[in-house]
Design a protein around this motif. Structure first.
Motif, PDB file in Angstrom:
ATOM      1  N   LEU A  86       0.855  -1.190   0.000  1.00 15.13           N
ATOM      2  CA  LEU A  86       0.000   0.000   0.000  1.00 15.13           C
ATOM      3  C   LEU A  86       0.884   1.229   0.000  1.00 15.13           C
ATOM      4  CD1 LEU A  86      -2.742  -0.505   2.776  1.00 15.13           C
ATOM      5  CD2 LEU A  86      -3.070  -0.633   0.328  1.00 15.13           C
ATOM      6  N   THR A  87       0.257   2.372  -0.243  1.00 15.87           N
ATOM      7  CA  THR A  87       0.921   3.651  -0.041  1.00 15.87           C
ATOM      8  C   THR A  87       0.159   4.392   1.052  1.00 15.87           C
ATOM      9  OG1 THR A  87      -0.442   4.804  -1.669  1.00 15.87           O
ATOM     10  CG2 THR A  87       1.586   3.758  -2.483  1.00 15.87           C
ATOM     11  N   HIS A  88       0.798   5.386   1.621  1.00 16.74           N
ATOM     12  CA  HIS A  88       0.116   6.170   2.656  1.00 16.74           C
ATOM     13  C   HIS A  88      -1.045   6.973   2.067  1.00 16.74           C
ATOM     14  CE1 HIS A  88       2.114   5.392   6.412  1.00 16.74           C
ATOM     15  NE2 HIS A  88       3.281   5.420   5.814  1.00 16.74           N
ATOM     16  N   ASP A  89      -1.076   7.111   0.745  1.00 21.43           N
ATOM     17  CA  ASP A  89      -2.193   7.797   0.085  1.00 21.43           C
ATOM     18  C   ASP A  89      -3.454   6.949   0.094  1.00 21.43           C
ATOM     19  OD1 ASP A  89      -0.404   9.810  -0.490  1.00 21.43           O
ATOM     20  OD2 ASP A  89      -0.034   9.121  -2.533  1.00 21.43           O
ATOM     21  N   ASN A  90      -3.305   5.648   0.340  1.00 18.46           N
ATOM     22  CA  ASN A  90      -4.434   4.720   0.306  1.00 18.46           C
ATOM     23  C   ASN A  90      -4.410   3.853   1.572  1.00 18.46           C
ATOM     24  OD1 ASN A  90      -6.628   3.297  -0.671  1.00 18.46           O
ATOM     25  ND2 ASN A  90      -5.380   1.887  -1.852  1.00 18.46           N
ATOM     26  N   PRO A  91      -4.661   4.445   2.752  1.00 14.37           N
ATOM     27  CA  PRO A  91      -4.560   3.684   3.998  1.00 14.37           C
ATOM     28  C   PRO A  91      -5.699   2.683   4.169  1.00 14.37           C
ATOM     29  CG  PRO A  91      -5.432   5.858   4.443  1.00 14.37           C
ATOM     30  CD  PRO A  91      -5.071   5.827   2.990  1.00 14.37           C
TER      31      PRO A  91
END
Length: 63
Positions: A49-54
């Motif tokens: 994941l990225t922190h943009d899509n928690p």
């Protein structure tokens, strides 16, 4: 079953659960929001994941 499939492997999920239990044994019980944040950080670390899509609290209930 509909919805997202598992994000973590069985081993990865076990590591996360072990950490939550370890902290609880030390006297610090995580809130649901804190567990979701820790799981998000772990997924970002694993490049899943990225922190943009928690992760969401809804996903926690499936965990």
């Amino acid at each position: 079953m509909t919805g997202h499939g598992p994000l973590f492997s069985t081993e990865e999920e076990a590591k996360l659960v072990d950490h939550v239990k370890y902290m609880a044994n030390l006297g610090y019980g995580f809130t649901i929001c804190e567990v979701v944040a820790k799981a998000t950080d772990f997924a970002v670390f694993l490049k899943k994941l990225t922190h943009d899509n928690p992760l969401s609290v809804k996903r926690f209930h499936g965990f």
